[in-house]
Design a protein around this motif. Structure first.
Motif, mmCIF file in Angstrom:
data_model
loop_
_atom_site.group_PDB
_atom_site.id
_atom_site.type_symbol
_atom_site.label_atom_id
_atom_site.label_comp_id
_atom_site.label_asym_id
_atom_site.label_seq_id
_atom_site.Cartn_x
_atom_site.Cartn_y
_atom_site.Cartn_z
ATOM 1 N N HIS A 352 -5.989 -8.575 8.401
ATOM 2 C CA HIS A 352 -5.811 -7.820 7.162
ATOM 3 C C HIS A 352 -5.331 -6.405 7.475
ATOM 4 O O HIS A 352 -5.457 -5.938 8.609
ATOM 5 C CB HIS A 352 -7.132 -7.802 6.386
ATOM 6 C CG HIS A 352 -7.482 -9.155 5.833
ATOM 7 N ND1 HIS A 352 -8.215 -9.334 4.705
ATOM 8 C CD2 HIS A 352 -7.170 -10.402 6.263
ATOM 9 C CE1 HIS A 352 -8.341 -10.630 4.456
ATOM 10 N NE2 HIS A 352 -7.739 -11.294 5.395
ATOM 11 N N PRO A 353 -4.774 -5.699 6.469
ATOM 12 C CA PRO A 353 -4.223 -4.365 6.733
ATOM 13 C C PRO A 353 -5.275 -3.402 7.284
ATOM 14 O O PRO A 353 -6.465 -3.557 7.025
ATOM 15 C CB PRO A 353 -3.759 -3.901 5.351
ATOM 16 C CG PRO A 353 -3.631 -5.122 4.536
ATOM 17 C CD PRO A 353 -4.587 -6.114 5.083
ATOM 18 N N ARG A 354 -4.794 -2.390 8.028
ATOM 19 C CA ARG A 354 -5.696 -1.401 8.623
ATOM 20 C C ARG A 354 -6.509 -0.671 7.558
ATOM 21 O O ARG A 354 -7.604 -0.180 7.834
ATOM 22 C CB ARG A 354 -4.891 -0.361 9.419
ATOM 23 C CG ARG A 354 -4.174 -0.902 10.605
ATOM 24 C CD ARG A 354 -5.100 -1.165 11.760
ATOM 25 N NE ARG A 354 -5.644 0.055 12.355
ATOM 26 C CZ ARG A 354 -6.412 0.042 13.440
ATOM 27 N NH1 ARG A 354 -6.700 -1.115 14.020
ATOM 28 N NH2 ARG A 354 -6.873 1.152 13.933
ATOM 29 N N MET A 476 -7.113 -8.207 1.066
ATOM 30 C CA MET A 476 -5.820 -8.679 1.559
ATOM 31 C C MET A 476 -4.774 -7.620 1.244
ATOM 32 O O MET A 476 -4.970 -6.777 0.372
ATOM 33 C CB MET A 476 -5.397 -9.953 0.821
ATOM 34 C CG MET A 476 -6.235 -11.153 1.049
ATOM 35 S SD MET A 476 -5.633 -12.475 -0.013
ATOM 36 C CE MET A 476 -4.301 -13.096 0.989
ATOM 37 N N ASN A 477 -3.635 -7.755 1.868
ATOM 38 C CA ASN A 477 -2.505 -6.923 1.526
ATOM 39 C C ASN A 477 -2.078 -7.291 0.097
ATOM 40 O O ASN A 477 -1.745 -8.437 -0.180
ATOM 41 C CB ASN A 477 -1.381 -7.217 2.517
ATOM 42 C CG ASN A 477 -0.173 -6.354 2.270
ATOM 43 O OD1 ASN A 477 -0.074 -5.710 1.230
ATOM 44 N ND2 ASN A 477 0.727 -6.340 3.220
ATOM 45 N N MET B 1 2.436 -1.917 8.469
ATOM 46 C CA MET B 1 2.466 -3.005 7.509
ATOM 47 C C MET B 1 3.089 -2.583 6.182
ATOM 48 O O MET B 1 3.403 -3.407 5.374
ATOM 49 C CB MET B 1 1.065 -3.566 7.260
ATOM 50 C CG MET B 1 0.027 -2.511 6.967
ATOM 51 S SD MET B 1 -0.825 -2.754 5.399
ATOM 52 C CE MET B 1 0.174 -1.894 4.243
ATOM 53 N N ALA B 2 3.215 -1.292 5.978
ATOM 54 C CA ALA B 2 3.841 -0.873 4.734
ATOM 55 C C ALA B 2 5.315 -1.217 4.813
ATOM 56 O O ALA B 2 6.017 -0.735 5.690
ATOM 57 C CB ALA B 2 3.663 0.631 4.540
ATOM 58 N N ARG B 3 5.751 -2.090 3.895
ATOM 59 C CA ARG B 3 7.121 -2.551 3.993
ATOM 60 C C ARG B 3 7.894 -2.003 2.808
ATOM 61 O O ARG B 3 8.071 -2.662 1.797
ATOM 62 C CB ARG B 3 7.145 -4.069 4.035
ATOM 63 C CG ARG B 3 6.398 -4.575 5.253
ATOM 64 C CD ARG B 3 6.478 -6.050 5.342
ATOM 65 N NE ARG B 3 5.776 -6.684 4.233
ATOM 66 C CZ ARG B 3 5.708 -7.997 4.083
ATOM 67 N NH1 ARG B 3 6.319 -8.785 4.932
ATOM 68 N NH2 ARG B 3 5.047 -8.512 3.086
ATOM 69 N N HIS B 4 8.356 -0.783 2.958
ATOM 70 C CA HIS B 4 9.020 -0.121 1.848
ATOM 71 C C HIS B 4 10.361 -0.767 1.603
ATOM 72 O O HIS B 4 11.071 -1.112 2.523
ATOM 73 C CB HIS B 4 9.196 1.366 2.165
ATOM 74 C CG HIS B 4 7.889 2.064 2.356
ATOM 75 N ND1 HIS B 4 7.340 2.878 1.426
ATOM 76 C CD2 HIS B 4 7.004 2.002 3.377
ATOM 77 C CE1 HIS B 4 6.177 3.316 1.871
ATOM 78 N NE2 HIS B 4 5.965 2.788 3.048
ATOM 79 N N GLY B 5 10.689 -0.904 0.329
ATOM 80 C CA GLY B 5 12.019 -1.359 -0.012
ATOM 81 C C GLY B 5 12.242 -2.831 0.232
ATOM 82 O O GLY B 5 13.332 -3.328 0.024
ATOM 83 N N GLN B 6 11.250 -3.543 0.670
ATOM 84 C CA GLN B 6 11.428 -4.956 0.939
ATOM 85 C C GLN B 6 11.094 -5.730 -0.329
ATOM 86 O O GLN B 6 10.196 -5.355 -1.071
ATOM 87 C CB GLN B 6 10.464 -5.366 2.049
ATOM 88 C CG GLN B 6 10.994 -6.486 2.890
ATOM 89 C CD GLN B 6 10.090 -6.682 4.081
ATOM 90 O OE1 GLN B 6 9.547 -5.717 4.618
ATOM 91 N NE2 GLN B 6 9.911 -7.899 4.490
#
Lengths: 513, 176
Positions: A352-354, A476-477, B1-6
């Motif tokens: 899971h995300p940080r 979850m994300n 994990m931050a997927r900007h613009g996707q």
């Protein structure tokens, strides 16, 4: 399992076989009690038996003769055979009856033995069709143990059980006792027992602190070297708890046996004084939960619970769904495989995300570390500076522990898809890895709070009509939760999904990692 | 994990909002359950303090304001507004979808084939506003979908649609 025995050809001309003659001896064990009491009487009276004793002895002798005769006749008249397509049992003194069970309908073959039979090397073999009731069962009471084992293997090999592999998933094992002290009962059990004793004493009007030796013991304890006696007392309580936990475990899980009695029924049986038996229909079995509480996990153990419906309310379900008591993790995984009928592979779940780690760390700090520190600090400021040092000491000691637990909780988080199943793992004190049948998911729920929204997290709950009813995939994300739910249960969410840009999370709350 | 613009797949909100009257219903509810009692408690304490312990006012006043009055006012102002924005529902071709909550947001989706019963409940307050709550139950307590604050007509339409769809849907024995 090997097929036919070397003896080979099974035709309907197969000869009838008798049960083991030692069976007759088993029938005579009822005499143990009266003979024993008679012997005690003889001992007590110094060997002089009065008329009553002689009459008793005569009655016993007569009954012995009758029972033995009946036993011999029954034994002589009881025959069984396994033909090409059935197992047949012929019984009856005057009216002969033959019961035959077609081999392809045999679903379960049990071997049991009570204490006497075990001493004599005998075993009772029961073959059943799983249809329920006595009608669908045939019992050979008793065979020599090797013969029973051989026959069981033969029957199972030729039966239409259609099972791949051994239908018996796990049986009692003394080595498992070592996991007993790793349960809550080590500490809780002692307090529970002490509470029970207290209540009993209170109920009969005894006040323990009024009893002389109890008070003296407490006074001595107070005067003794506390640095030595307190750890010793704790050690004693722990040892007592361990003994209690082992005893409880042994009573509860004596004669444990987990098996597929037929293709559609999983049965778990256990208990020494009280025999508990729970049958779970395959149609109501929605998955398994591998449970690894902190202590047990540290000891390399785990227990297994079935996720099943129809076991009663939530409490009853928790009590009855345990299919494997605390045992080694490898064994627990094997049982999970056997219950699911598919490999249960909890390795490599999606992490899971940080942000989930940060939430856990903040929560642990805010709820467990900070409040005592603040209370100590305030009291210290008001009363004595010693408490300020205590507050600082607490912070230094508790903060790393809290962070370690938060980290462990975060590492425990995971979800994934494995074949027919949806896997969810979470928890640190009570870590649980749940495999849910994807086709059993009745609904999906997505929950978020103001905090989790800012962190870009969402908790998804899969609803099933079994076990705890709702199984949560925590934190979850938020960007992938819906897609994951849709892939777990294709078509359920499809019409409410839209493809679009992911909202960039608010800066400062979600670090890229 | 931050997927900007996707491009990602997201769950969109349900199509239909609650009836406009629902906001007044939630406001009255807030007054009756939380705000009213809190303010009443504050006033009572204040009056008692004025009558018997005038010396306590300097610290009791701010305390009451912070602990009772402001939360009460915040609740009655924020809750109905947020609920109106969040609460929504939709009965799709194969599933029913409902969103609810004000601080805690909850979105739940249950396939129509898994629906067991459809209950429509109207409390006395709801009746006064011509509103209803539709609860769609499944075999799991964690799978019950509640659609709150819809108008009577909508509630009837929803109940009829779901009952009809659940009847037609290929029944799954284990769920029903």
């Amino acid at each position: 399992m090997s097929g036919l025995p070397a003896g080979g050809l099974r035709t309907s001309e197969q000869p009838w076989r008798t049960l083991d003659p030692r069976t007759i001896a088993v029938h005579c064990t009822w005499m143990g009690a009266p003979l024993g009491s008679l012997a005690l009487t003889a001992l007590a009276t110094g060997g002089r038996l009065d008329a009553r004793a002689w009459i008793t002895l005569a009655v016993i002798g007569a009954v012995f003769a009758a029972v033995t005769t009946a036993g011999v006749v029954t034994w002589r008249r009881t025959r069984y055979r396994v033909t090409a397509d059935a197992i047949e049992l012929r019984t009856g003194l005057f009216t002969r009856s033959v019961r035959a069970i077609p081999l392809h309908r045999v679903r379960n073959v049990d071997i049991t033995a009570n204490l006497v039979q075990r001493l004599l090397g005998l075993a009772v073999l029961r073959a059943g069709t799983g249809g329920g009731g006595r009608g669908g069962e045939l019992s050979l009471d008793a065979l020599a143990r090797p013969e029973a084992v051989r026959l069981r293997a033969e029957l199972l090999a030729r039966a239409g059980a259609g099972s791949t592999g051994d239908p018996v998933l796990a049986t009692a094992d003394l080595r498992r006792l070592r996991y007993a002290p790793l349960t809550f009962w080590v500490v809780g059990g002692v307090f529970a027992a002490a509470g029970a004793v207290w209540r009993v004493l209170d109920g009969i009007g005894v006040q323990p602190w009024r009893i002389g030796f109890v008070r003296r013991a407490f006074e001595d304890f107070g005067h003794s070297a506390l640095w030595l006696t307190i750890p010793l007392a704790l050690l004693a309580v722990t040892a007592l708890g361990c003994v209690g936990a082992v005893a409880l475990y042994a009573e509860n899980w004596w004669n444990y046996r987990l098996e597929w009695t037929d293709a559609a029924t999983l049965r778990v049986r256990h208990g020494l004084f009280t025999t508990r038996s729970v049958s779970i229909e395959r149609a109501r079995l929605r998955g398994v939960a591998l449970r690894e509480p902190l202590l047990l996990r540290a000891g390399g153990g785990a227990s297994v619970r079935a996720v099943a419906g129809g076991l009663g309310d939530r409490e009853a379900n928790r009590r009855r769904s345990l299919v494997l008591p605390p045992a080694s993790r490898g064994e627990a995984l094997r049982v999970c495989d056997g219950v699911l009928g598919e490999p249960f592979d909890p390795a490599g779940l999606t992490a899971h995300p940080r942000a989930a780690l940060r939430r856990r760390a903040v929560r642990a700090f805010a709820w467990c570390v900070l409040p005592p520190a603040v209370v100590l600090a305030v009291l210290g400021a008001l009363l004595t500076p010693v408490l300020l040092y205590c507050a600082a000491g607490w912070l230094v000691l508790a903060a790393p522990v809290a962070y370690g637990l938060a980290r462990d909780a975060y590492r425990g988080l995971g979800h994934g898809l494995r074949g027919r199943f949806l896997l969810v793992r979470s928890g640190t004190f009570g870590r649980e890895t749940v495999a849910l049948d994807r086709s059993a998911v009745l609904a999906w729920t997505f929950t978020d709070t103001p905090f989790s929204r800012r962190a870009g997290l969402v908790t998804a709950t899969a609803a099933v009509a079994a076990g705890e009813d709702g199984y949560r995939i925590r934190d979850m994300n938020a960007g992938t939760a819906a897609a994951f739910a849709e892939s777990a249960t294709p078509g359920m969410l499809a019409e409410f999904l839209e493809h679009g840009e992911q909202q960039p999370p608010i800066k400062g709350f979600v670090r890229s990692s | 994990m931050a997927r900007h613009g996707q491009t990602t797949i997201r769950l969109r909100p349900p199509r239909h909002g609650v009836a406009p009257r629902a906001r007044r219903w939630w406001t009255v509810q807030a007054w009756l359950t939380v705000t009213g009692p809190l303010l009443l408690t504050a006033v009572t304490l204040l009056v008692l303090s004025l009558l018997f312990f005038p010396g306590a006012l300097p610290w009791l006043g701010p305390l009451l304001l912070g602990v009772l009055v402001l939360p009460a006012a915040g609740y009655v102002l924020a809750m109905p507004r947020l609920r109106c924005r969040i609460h929504a529902w939709e009965v799709g071709g194969s599933a029913v979808y409902a969103a609810g909550g004000w601080l805690l947001h909850k979105r739940r989706i249950a396939p129509l084939s898994r629906v067991q019963t459809v209950d429509t409940v109207r409390g006395p307050l709801q009746r006064a506003f011509g509103l209803a709550t539709v609860t769609v139950t499944t075999a799991s307590t964690a799978g019950d979908v509640r659609i709150t604050g819809v108008s009577d007509e909508d509630a009837e339409r929803i109940a009829a649609r779901i009952t009809e769809a659940a009847r037609l849907a290929p029944g799954e024995g284990d769920a029903a």
